[in-house]
Structures are given as structure tokens and as C-alpha cells.
Write an enzyme that holds these catalytic residues in place. Structure first.
Site, mmCIF file in Angstrom:
data_model
loop_
_atom_site.group_PDB
_atom_site.id
_atom_site.type_symbol
_atom_site.label_atom_id
_atom_site.label_comp_id
_atom_site.label_asym_id
_atom_site.label_seq_id
_atom_site.Cartn_x
_atom_site.Cartn_y
_atom_site.Cartn_z
ATOM 1 N N ASP A 173 0.888 -1.161 0.000
ATOM 2 C CA ASP A 173 0.000 0.000 0.000
ATOM 3 C C ASP A 173 0.929 1.215 0.000
ATOM 4 O O ASP A 173 1.759 1.360 0.892
ATOM 5 C CB ASP A 173 -0.852 -0.052 1.279
ATOM 6 C CG ASP A 173 -1.688 1.197 1.468
ATOM 7 O OD1 ASP A 173 -2.589 1.161 2.308
ATOM 8 O OD2 ASP A 173 -1.425 2.213 0.781
ATOM 9 N N ASN B 86 -7.055 13.496 -9.401
ATOM 10 C CA ASN B 86 -7.864 14.027 -10.502
ATOM 11 C C ASN B 86 -7.604 15.523 -10.582
ATOM 12 O O ASN B 86 -6.918 16.093 -9.726
ATOM 13 C CB ASN B 86 -9.365 13.734 -10.273
ATOM 14 C CG ASN B 86 -9.842 14.294 -8.954
ATOM 15 O OD1 ASN B 86 -9.698 15.493 -8.689
ATOM 16 N ND2 ASN B 86 -10.376 13.425 -8.103
ATOM 17 N N ASP C 68 -5.768 7.850 -4.510
ATOM 18 C CA ASP C 68 -6.010 9.245 -4.098
ATOM 19 C C ASP C 68 -6.690 9.262 -2.719
ATOM 20 O O ASP C 68 -6.246 9.932 -1.779
ATOM 21 C CB ASP C 68 -6.914 9.888 -5.154
ATOM 22 C CG ASP C 68 -6.946 11.411 -5.058
ATOM 23 O OD1 ASP C 68 -7.696 12.032 -5.829
ATOM 24 O OD2 ASP C 68 -6.206 11.970 -4.213
ATOM 25 N N SER D 124 -3.244 5.809 -13.724
ATOM 26 C CA SER D 124 -4.336 5.616 -14.696
ATOM 27 C C SER D 124 -4.768 4.175 -14.895
ATOM 28 O O SER D 124 -5.690 3.923 -15.689
ATOM 29 C CB SER D 124 -3.980 6.210 -16.075
ATOM 30 O OG SER D 124 -4.123 7.611 -16.037
HETATM 31 N N1 APR Z 1 -1.317 1.809 -2.916
HETATM 32 C C1 APR Z 1 -0.787 1.583 -4.137
HETATM 33 N N2 APR Z 1 -1.503 1.477 -5.263
HETATM 34 C C2 APR Z 1 -2.843 1.597 -5.144
HETATM 35 C C3 APR Z 1 -3.485 1.844 -3.902
HETATM 36 C C4 APR Z 1 -2.661 1.946 -2.757
HETATM 37 N N3 APR Z 1 -3.173 2.186 -1.537
HETATM 38 N N4 APR Z 1 -4.831 1.912 -4.137
HETATM 39 C C5 APR Z 1 -5.005 1.703 -5.454
HETATM 40 N N5 APR Z 1 -3.812 1.509 -6.053
HETATM 41 C C6 APR Z 1 -3.531 1.236 -7.450
HETATM 42 C C7 APR Z 1 -4.648 0.627 -8.249
HETATM 43 O O1 APR Z 1 -4.696 -0.784 -8.055
HETATM 44 C C8 APR Z 1 -4.218 1.009 -9.650
HETATM 45 O O2 APR Z 1 -3.278 0.039 -10.128
HETATM 46 O O3 APR Z 1 -3.244 2.458 -8.075
HETATM 47 C C9 APR Z 1 -3.471 2.327 -9.472
HETATM 48 C C10 APR Z 1 -4.245 3.539 -9.959
HETATM 49 O O4 APR Z 1 -5.614 3.345 -9.653
HETATM 50 P P1 APR Z 1 -6.542 4.591 -9.192
HETATM 51 O O5 APR Z 1 -6.253 4.922 -7.807
HETATM 52 O O6 APR Z 1 -7.944 4.212 -9.549
HETATM 53 O O7 APR Z 1 -6.052 5.813 -10.074
HETATM 54 P P2 APR Z 1 -6.346 6.154 -11.608
HETATM 55 O O8 APR Z 1 -6.630 4.942 -12.402
HETATM 56 O O9 APR Z 1 -5.219 7.027 -12.017
HETATM 57 O O10 APR Z 1 -7.699 6.989 -11.532
HETATM 58 C C11 APR Z 1 -7.634 8.260 -10.896
HETATM 59 O O11 APR Z 1 -9.435 7.710 -9.454
HETATM 60 O O12 APR Z 1 -9.201 7.728 -7.189
HETATM 61 C C12 APR Z 1 -9.664 8.462 -8.253
HETATM 62 O O13 APR Z 1 -9.402 10.744 -7.560
HETATM 63 C C13 APR Z 1 -8.873 9.727 -8.411
HETATM 64 O O14 APR Z 1 -10.346 10.577 -10.053
HETATM 65 C C14 APR Z 1 -9.064 9.996 -9.850
HETATM 66 C C15 APR Z 1 -9.037 8.621 -10.470
#
Ligand code: APR
Length: 353
Positions: A9, A23, A33, A116
Site C-alpha cells: 500500500d 484528478n 487518491d 491511470s
Molecule cells: N497503494 C498503491 N496502489 C494503489 C493503492 C494503494 N493504496 N490503491 C489503489 N492503487 C492502485 C490501483 O490498483 C491502480 O493500479 O493504483 C493504481 C491507480 O488506480 P486509481 O487509484 O484508480 O487511479 P487512476 O486509475 O489514475 O484513476 C484516478 O481515481 O481515485 C480516483 O481521484 C482519483 O479521479 C481519480 C481517479
């Protein structure tokens, strides 16, 4: 410095800066995020409010607050729309701008999620390829310890073609160590002693563990070898060359610099200087194989280098088979090798001392 792929994490990773897949509002959300804002506390949101948002592909920096890092670098990845809306360029600029900010703020370590690849729907294998490609470019002339943090394996995919051919190679070669191998052949200097009964011959046993009195030539006479004697003499000559001497010889033969060698081995300078300064340095197997990849050795040369460090490639080790697959196919991109090793939950090549 190396690129390490780790499962964790990102809010638990202790380093100088972690990157948030945010975002455009920078006011929090789900996924990574949401996790970062929860772990950092409300002060992070208060600082984000002062930034006025962030355009896709760009990056902005804040403090880390309650996170185990000094900074959070917020970058906004592209939403996947099929690939014809400059998604690749925008995703690349997320990594470039985040790394530039980390460098500007004298960070020595940084952790990225796969930007992403979650809610924004970027195809996972491509998002990984872009991440490692941009990180490799940056590491070619910067020293920074970079973590690529994978939260769940579902979001970690290497290319399908690679997976299929690697899977087939493993199926063909992996020998579960618990299986019976009564006709296992014994080896000495990488040469085979073919035995009729599956046991080493008495003479071979004496020669393979010679008493101090037994001279080398007596050993050789006692060793019924499959290979012509001169090959073995050549092997004996090479065996005087130590592991690190062979590495340095290969660097000269390839006409590369020390820096190119350890960067292509995903190794840090400190570890490499230990190898360079100690003729009798004994590496770990991942380090030895990282150098075999970096020096683009053939399989035979790799076996020779490993032998000098006291190792051999084994078909009862998935780690060895995966590395052998890349060497046999002359794929010497250590980041691709590490992605494959990571996807099979194996140790990675290179790393730091
Ligand atoms: N630690 C590491 N990686 C993580 C964690 C964490 N705690 N939580 C999620 N991930 C990974 C996911 O598995 C994915 O591989 O981070 C990667 C990006 O996923 P998202 O968080 O959904 O980000 P993204 O695809 O860039 O979408 C961004 O999602 O959370 C919202 O506010 C954010 O609107 C924005 C969008």
C-alpha cells in the site's frame, strides 16, 4: 540507483516522496487518491485547496503530513478513451513531471503507483510499459531509488505475448524439485559425467572431492569426461579468473563503461564498486544474473559466470528458468525481466547493496 517493483500500500512506503494518482481538482477521490488523503490527514486537503487544481499530465507537490514521506507529488493521469486522445503522451508526462519535481526537491527516493491503471481504465500492460520506460530513461542519467508500488496483482499485467511464451517455456522446462530424477547426471566444471546407474562413478566421487595429495592431473586422469580434454583445460584456465575479473573482462570486451554496466544491471553504484574493488567478491545469485543480463552474456557465458560465484542454473527454480528464457531469447532489458519475475512472485534482479 535501481527500480524496485514491490507489492504494498503506497501509504505505507517510507521514502522521500510518494506519487498520487489524482484528478484535476486535487481535492481527493477514491483509489490511491483516497488512500493517500486518509493516511495524510486533513492538512493535505487544506494544502491541496491552495493549488488551484492540476491539468492532466502535470504534477504538483505538497507536504506528506502524517504519511511516512516528506512530500506527496500529485499528478493527473489521462482517462483511457481508446488511445486516440494523446493518452500515451499524457501518461508519459505524468512520470516525467513527477520525476522532475522529485529531482528539483532533492528527493533520493520516490514511490509510484501505476497511474491511470485503475479508475481511469488505462490498459494495464501498456500502463506498466510506459511507467518502466519513462523511469528507465530518467535513471539512465539520474541516481534516484524508485519504487513501483503494486497494490493488487490484478492491476499488474505484463504483455500477453510475453506471458504466453514464458508460460510455455516454464511448462516445458520446470522440473518440480520433489520429482524423482534417478538418472540425474552429475556435473563437474559444467561438464556432464554420464553414469550408467544414476550414481556418480567411484572414480568421479574421488576426483570430485580430491584429497590434498591428489594432483589436478591425477583428478583429470580419474575423470572419465564426455568432453575433449583440451576443453576442460580451457575451463581450468578460466576457473583461475574470479567472478569479478570475468565481469570486468566482459565490460572491456563489450566496450561499455562501469556506469552503463551497473545501470543496465538495475544495480546501485555502491554494490558495483564492491564487485570492482574485491577480486574475490562473492555476489548473490540475483546480482550475478543481473550482470549476465547487463553484459548480454550467452547462456554458456552466463553458466560460466555463475559457476565462478558458486551457482548454477537449475530447472527446479522458476526464478532461474525465467531468467534463462530471456537470455536464450537475447532479451536483455532487465526491467522486462523483473516485470516477469514479479508477476511470478520471484525475487528481482539487481537492486542495491
Ligand atoms: N497503494 C498503491 N496502489 C494503489 C493503492 C494503494 N493504496 N490503491 C489503489 N492503487 C492502485 C490501483 O490498483 C491502480 O493500479 O493504483 C493504481 C491507480 O488506480 P486509481 O487509484 O484508480 O487511479 P487512476 O486509475 O489514475 O484513476 C484516478 O481515481 O481515485 C480516483 O481521484 C482519483 O479521479 C481519480 C481517479
Amino acid at each position: 540507483m535501481p527500480l524496485l517493483i514491490i507489492r504494498n500500500d503506497i501509504t505505507k512506503v517510507s521514502c522521500d516522496a510518494i506519487v498520487n494518482a489524482a484528478n484535476q481538482s486535487l481535492l481527493g477521490g477514491g483509489g490511491v487518491d483516497g488512500a493517500i488523503h486518509r493516511a495524510a490527514g486533513k492538512q493535505l486537503l487544506e494544502e491541496c485547496r491552495t493549488l488551484g487544481g492540476c491539468p492532466t499530465g502535470e504534477a504538483k507537490i505538497t507536504n506528506g503530513y502524517r504519511l511516512p514521506c516528506r512530500y506527496v507529488i500529485h499528478t493527473v493521469g489521462p482517462i483511457w478513451q481508446g488511445g486516440s486522445h494523446h493518452e500515451e503522451q499524457l501518461l508519459r508526462s505524468c512520470y516525467r513531471n513527477s520525476l522532475a519535481l522529485a529531482w528539483k526537491y532533492q528527493c533520493e527516493s520516490i514511490a509510484f503507483p501505476l497511474i491511470s491503471s485503475g479508475a481511469y481504465g488505462y490498459p494495464k500492460a501498456e500502463s506498466l510499459e510506459i511507467a518502466t520506460d519513462e523511469i528507465r530513461r530518467f535513471l539512465s542519467d539520474h541516481d534516484l531509488l524508485i519504487y513501483l508500488v503494486v497494490f493488487d496483482k490484478m492491476n499488474f499485467e505484463i504483455s500477453r505475448t510475453l506471458t504466453d511464451s514464458l508460460e510455455e517455456f516454464i511448462d516445458q522446462n520446470y522440473v518440480d524439485k520433489h520429482e524423482d530424477h534417478s538418472n540425474r547426471s552429475r556435473s563437474f566444471f559444467g561438464r556432464k559425467l554420464i553414469s550408467e546407474t544414476g550414481k556418480s562413478r567411484k572414480g568421479a566421487k574421488k576426483a570430485s572431492s580430491p584429497s590434498p595429495m591428489v594432483s589436478d592431473s591425477a583428478c583429470l586422469d580419474a575423470m572419465p569426461m564426455e568432453e575433449p580434454l583440451e576443453d576442460l583445460e580451457q575451463a581450468l584456465l578460466q576457473i583461475d579468473e574470479s567472478f569479478s575479473e570475468m565481469v570486468l573482462r566482459k565490460i572491456d570486451e563489450k566496450g561499455i563503461t562501469d556506469v552503463e554496466c551497473y545501470k543496465r544491471a538495475n544495480m546501485d553504484r555502491k554494490l558495483f564498486s564492491k564487485i570492482r574493488s574485491n577480486r574475490l567478491y562473492k555476489p548473490t545469485k540475483p546480482t550475478a544474473l543481473a550482470l549476465a543480463i547487463s553484459l548480454e552474456l550467452t547462456l554458456e557465458e552466463t553458466r560460466e559466470l555463475l559457476m565462478k560465484a558458486g551457482f548454477a542454473l537449475s530447472h527446479s527454480s522458476k526464478f532461474d528458468i525465467i531468467v534463462e528464457y530471456f537470455i536464450r531469447n537475447h532479451h536483455y532489458d532487465i526491467f522486462r525481466v523483473n516485470e516477469a519475475l514479479f508477476s511470478y512472485d520471484q525475487k528481482l534482479l539487481g537492486l542495491s547493496s
